[in-house]
Every structure is written in C-alpha cells, then in structure tokens.
Scaffold this motif. Structure first.
Motif, mmCIF file in Angstrom:
data_model
loop_
_atom_site.group_PDB
_atom_site.id
_atom_site.type_symbol
_atom_site.label_atom_id
_atom_site.label_comp_id
_atom_site.label_asym_id
_atom_site.label_seq_id
_atom_site.Cartn_x
_atom_site.Cartn_y
_atom_site.Cartn_z
ATOM 1 N N PRO A 1 0.815 -1.235 0.000
ATOM 2 C CA PRO A 1 0.000 0.000 0.000
ATOM 3 C C PRO A 1 0.833 1.262 0.000
ATOM 4 C CG PRO A 1 -0.053 -1.066 2.139
ATOM 5 C CD PRO A 1 0.642 -2.014 1.224
ATOM 6 N N TYR A 2 2.076 1.187 0.538
ATOM 7 C CA TYR A 2 2.920 2.381 0.558
ATOM 8 C C TYR A 2 3.390 2.723 -0.841
ATOM 9 C CZ TYR A 2 6.862 5.428 1.503
ATOM 10 O OH TYR A 2 7.756 6.462 1.487
ATOM 11 N N LEU A 3 3.927 1.721 -1.559
ATOM 12 C CA LEU A 3 4.380 1.967 -2.917
ATOM 13 C C LEU A 3 3.215 2.221 -3.859
ATOM 14 C CD1 LEU A 3 7.191 -0.724 -3.201
ATOM 15 C CD2 LEU A 3 7.435 1.715 -2.725
ATOM 16 N N GLY A 4 2.049 1.655 -3.530
ATOM 17 C CA GLY A 4 0.879 1.899 -4.353
ATOM 18 C C GLY A 4 0.198 3.231 -4.072
ATOM 19 N N GLU A 5 0.752 3.983 -3.104
ATOM 20 C CA GLU A 5 0.238 5.317 -2.791
ATOM 21 C C GLU A 5 -1.264 5.273 -2.411
ATOM 22 O OE1 GLU A 5 1.116 8.008 -5.910
ATOM 23 O OE2 GLU A 5 3.318 7.758 -5.780
ATOM 24 N N ASP A 6 -1.549 4.442 -1.457
ATOM 25 C CA ASP A 6 -2.929 4.345 -0.982
ATOM 26 C C ASP A 6 -3.301 5.642 -0.249
ATOM 27 O OD1 ASP A 6 -5.377 3.616 -0.183
ATOM 28 O OD2 ASP A 6 -4.740 1.913 1.068
ATOM 29 N N PRO A 7 -4.322 6.383 -0.709
ATOM 30 C CA PRO A 7 -4.673 7.641 -0.036
ATOM 31 C C PRO A 7 -5.101 7.445 1.418
ATOM 32 C CG PRO A 7 -5.662 7.525 -2.196
ATOM 33 C CD PRO A 7 -5.131 6.158 -1.903
ATOM 34 N N ALA A 8 -5.651 6.292 1.728
ATOM 35 C CA ALA A 8 -6.121 6.062 3.097
ATOM 36 C C ALA A 8 -4.976 6.063 4.100
ATOM 37 C CB ALA A 8 -6.887 4.756 3.164
ATOM 38 N N MET A 9 -3.805 5.659 3.641
ATOM 39 C CA MET A 9 -2.661 5.615 4.548
ATOM 40 C C MET A 9 -2.109 7.009 4.831
ATOM 41 S SD MET A 9 -0.585 2.263 3.274
ATOM 42 C CE MET A 9 0.532 2.446 4.648
ATOM 43 N N ALA A 10 -2.366 7.970 3.938
ATOM 44 C CA ALA A 10 -1.882 9.336 4.149
ATOM 45 C C ALA A 10 -2.806 10.170 5.019
ATOM 46 C CB ALA A 10 -1.679 10.018 2.800
ATOM 47 N N ALA A 11 -3.995 9.663 5.344
ATOM 48 C CA ALA A 11 -4.939 10.430 6.181
ATOM 49 C C ALA A 11 -4.416 10.530 7.609
ATOM 50 C CB ALA A 11 -6.302 9.768 6.153
ATOM 51 N N SER A 12 -4.547 11.716 8.172
ATOM 52 C CA SER A 12 -4.104 11.953 9.545
ATOM 53 C C SER A 12 -5.286 11.806 10.512
ATOM 54 C CB SER A 12 -3.477 13.343 9.661
ATOM 55 O OG SER A 12 -3.123 13.603 10.998
ATOM 56 N N SER A 13 -4.980 11.280 11.645
ATOM 57 C CA SER A 13 -6.028 11.124 12.671
ATOM 58 C C SER A 13 -6.285 12.408 13.441
ATOM 59 C CB SER A 13 -5.631 10.008 13.637
ATOM 60 O OG SER A 13 -4.410 10.345 14.284
ATOM 61 N N LEU A 14 -5.416 13.400 13.240
ATOM 62 C CA LEU A 14 -5.574 14.647 13.972
ATOM 63 C C LEU A 14 -6.511 15.599 13.276
ATOM 64 C CD1 LEU A 14 -1.843 15.222 15.020
ATOM 65 C CD2 LEU A 14 -3.674 14.160 16.361
ATOM 66 N N SER A 15 -6.486 15.635 11.949
ATOM 67 C CA SER A 15 -7.309 16.577 11.213
ATOM 68 C C SER A 15 -7.508 16.044 9.806
ATOM 69 C CB SER A 15 -6.654 17.958 11.176
ATOM 70 O OG SER A 15 -7.393 18.842 10.354
ATOM 71 N N ALA A 16 -8.636 16.445 9.220
ATOM 72 C CA ALA A 16 -8.918 16.023 7.846
ATOM 73 C C ALA A 16 -8.050 16.754 6.834
ATOM 74 C CB ALA A 16 -10.395 16.231 7.533
ATOM 75 N N TYR A 17 -7.500 17.882 7.254
ATOM 76 C CA TYR A 17 -6.661 18.672 6.350
ATOM 77 C C TYR A 17 -5.170 18.389 6.525
ATOM 78 C CZ TYR A 17 -11.024 21.234 5.879
ATOM 79 O OH TYR A 17 -12.344 21.553 5.662
ATOM 80 N N ARG A 18 -4.873 17.512 7.427
ATOM 81 C CA ARG A 18 -3.470 17.181 7.654
ATOM 82 C C ARG A 18 -3.197 15.773 7.101
ATOM 83 N NH1 ARG A 18 -1.903 18.633 13.748
ATOM 84 N NH2 ARG A 18 0.152 18.232 12.837
ATOM 85 N N VAL A 19 -1.984 15.510 6.729
ATOM 86 C CA VAL A 19 -1.577 14.210 6.165
ATOM 87 C C VAL A 19 -0.373 13.695 6.940
ATOM 88 C CG1 VAL A 19 -2.453 14.712 3.856
ATOM 89 C CG2 VAL A 19 -0.103 15.345 4.449
#
Length: 367
Positions: free
Chosen positions: A240-258
């Motif tokens: 998933p990291y090399l496949g650039e899964d967007p779900a993995m870039a989501a931050s738990s602190l804010s929807a606007y943070r990655v």
C-alpha cells in the motif's frame, strides 16, 4: 521496510535525482563476465600464437628439404663437371689429339732421310735406278692415311655423342630435381590448405559452441530478470505504501493534515525541479549522441585510412612480384640464348669435315 524509509527521507534531493535517473540506477560492472572475456581472449591469442609457430615450423621444414635436394643436385652437377675437367686434362692433351703427328713441330727431325750413305741397307742393287720424287708405296700409304682419318673421325663422333649423352643425362637430372621440388611444394601447399581448413572448422565449432552458451546464458538471465521484475511488480502492487494508498496518508488529527511518512503528493516547486532535471537529461543525452556520432565518424575515417594503406601496400607487393617475375623471365631468356649460342659454337667447332683439297695433297711430296 518502515525503518528503512524513516532512515532515508523522501525530501533528499540527491536520492530523488538517483531514483528518477534510470541509467544511474542500473550502473554496475559484471566482473565475472569481464574475467571470462579476458580468459577467452588470452586463450584465443595463445591458440593463434601456437598456430603461427606450427606454420613457421612446417614452412622451415619444407624449405630445408628443398634446400637439401637443391644442394645434392648442385653437388652432383659439380662432380660431373670435375670429372669432365679431369678427363680433359688427362686424356685430351695436345699429344693425344688425332692430328698431333701432322702438326707436331719436330715431325721432320723424327723422319729418316731417303738415303744415309752408299752402304744403306735399305737400298738394294737396283737403287741406282731410283729417281727423285719416286714413291712406290704412295698408294698403300694413301690408303693407310685414309683409314687413319676415318678412324679419327669415328673416334671424334663417338666422343661427341658421349658428351651429348652426358649433357642429356645432366639435363634429365636437373629436370628430375625440379620435378621433385614441384612435388614437395605441391604437398606443402596441400598440407597448408588442409591445416587451414581444420583450423577454420575448429574455430567455427568453437564459435558455435560459444554462441550457444552465450544464447543459453542470455536466455537464463532474461528469464531471471523477468521473474525478478514480476516479483518486484507484484510486491509493488501489493504494497500500500508503494501503491500510494490515499487512506494511509490520512491523519487522525485533522482532515486537512496528512501523514508525511505516507504522503506521496508533491508541490509545484518539486514538480518544477523534476521538469528541469528532465530538460537537463535530454540535453545531456543529445550531447552524448553528438559525441557518439563524432567518435563513430573518427572511427570510420580511421578504418578508411587503414583500408587505403592496406590497399597501397598490397599494390606495392603485387608490383614487386611482377618486377621479380619479369627479372626471372629475362634471366631465363638470357640463359636460353647463352645455351643456344654455346650449342651453335660447339656444333661449328667439332664438325671438322675435310675438304677435297685435304685429299689432293697426298702423293705430291718428294718422298
């Protein structure tokens, strides 16, 4: 995998440059293949050196054989010439010639006078009746002289025939020596052609074996590369990291943070840097192509110069061969003319045909 990524951050420009340059990623040296090529080249050089030594030894052997046969023929010719000279010195002196009794300076001192005194035993009671110039034995002496001349002519004819036979035998021996030399040269040429054919077949077989081994090795390497590529592609698609899964870039602190450790997006500046790097790579590739074209032109020019020099040297060699052939033909023609002149001189010298005046002088002396 995560620990390795944390040690090498994505913000490193040098790493980014290396990742984006495909040629830089594939730089490497196959030491085993280079050592194998060096060994093959050394084996080929050793084989060619041994083949050259074998050719040189074979050529030296046939040259020694031809020289020894030529020396034997020359020795036989010199022996015959020495025998002829010894025979001429011992058996063909002035005193052994058939005309010696007619041309010797003391022939008159050896002859006895017609009458040595009144009591000469050769003069009988009727000798007083002998007249000056009378010669009762003229007919018998003329017949004896004719027979002696015939014997002399027969002896000279036999001598001339023996000389011709000896010369013919010497010519036959020289022709036999030349024929043997031709046979030896033909055998050497056939042996050379056979050895060259064997070497060509051996080289062709070795090249075919090398080509087959190289094809098998290339096929194995391609298959291994295909398997590695498939494994890498499968791992990339499954990661998933090399496949650039967007779900993995989501931050738990804010929807606007990655999460920076999983985020694969780039800014405009980074995209501009990548574009500049690509422009630079294109320029470098064009420069390398120009340099390669210039080197190819220089190599072609050097090849043309080498071909022209080799053609010039070959022309000089052919001119030298033709010049030597003309000289040899001129020398042979000179020898043929000398032999013809010598044969003509010998034929004219030993003809010795008596003329009618020679027979008319008999019976005209005072005896």
């Amino acid at each position: 995998m995560g620990r390795l990524v944390s040690q090498i951050p994505n913000e490193d420009p040098a790493r980014l440059t290396r990742v984006q340059d495909a040629k830089w990623r594939t730089i490497g040296v196959d030491c085993h293949a280079l050592e194998q090529q060096v060994g093959e080249r050394q084996a080929k050089d050793a084989f060619e050196a041994q083949r050259d030594r074998d050719w040189a030894a074979l050529a030296q052997h046939y040259d020694d054989l031809v020289c020894s046969q030529k020396q034997a023929a020359d020795a036989a010719k010199r022996d015959i010439e020495r025998q002829v000279l010894a025979f001429q010195q011992t058996r063909q002196g002035h005193h052994t010639s058939s005309e010696w009794d007619l041309n010797r300076p003391d022939r008159f001192q050896l002859d006895s006078p017609a009458r040595i005194g009144d009591n000469d035993a050769r003069c009988g009671p009727a000798s007083i009746q002998r007249f000056a110039g009378e010669d009762l034995a003229a007919a018998e002496r003329s017949q004896a002289q004719h027979q002696q001349c015939y014997d002399w002519w027969e002896a000279q004819r036999a001598q001339h025939e023996a000389q011709k036979a000896a010369q013919a035998e010497l010519t036959l021996r020289e022709q036999e020596a030349i024929r043997v030399q031709d046979v030896v040269q033909a055998a050497a040429a056939a042996e050379e052609r056979r050895i060259r054919a064997d070497n060509y077949r051996a080289t062709l077989l070795a090249n075919m074996q090398l080509a087959e081994a190289r094809a098998a090795r290339d096929a194995s390497e391609r298959q291994a590369e295909l398997l590695r590529s498939e494994a890498e592609l499968s791992a990339t698609l499954a990661d998933p990291y090399l496949g650039e899964d967007p779900a993995m870039a989501a931050s738990s602190l804010s929807a606007y943070r990655v999460r920076k450790d999983h985020w694969k997006g780039m800014s405009a500046m980074e995209r501009h840097a990548i574009a500049q790097q690509q422009v630079q790579q294109v320029a470098e590739k064009k420069a390398r192509q120009q340099q390669q074209l210039h080197e190819d032109w220089q190599y072609a020019r050097a090849q043309a110069d080498v071909a022209r020099n080799m053609a010039s040297q070959a022309n000089q060699v052919e001119l030298f061969k033709s010049s030597m052939a003309r000289k040899a033909a001129q020398f042979l023609e000179g020898q043929i003319m000398e032999k013809a002149a010598r044969d003509t001189q010998i034929a004219a010298l030993y003809t010795n045909e008596p003329k009618p005046e020679y027979f008319m002088q008999f019976g005209t002396s005072h005896r």
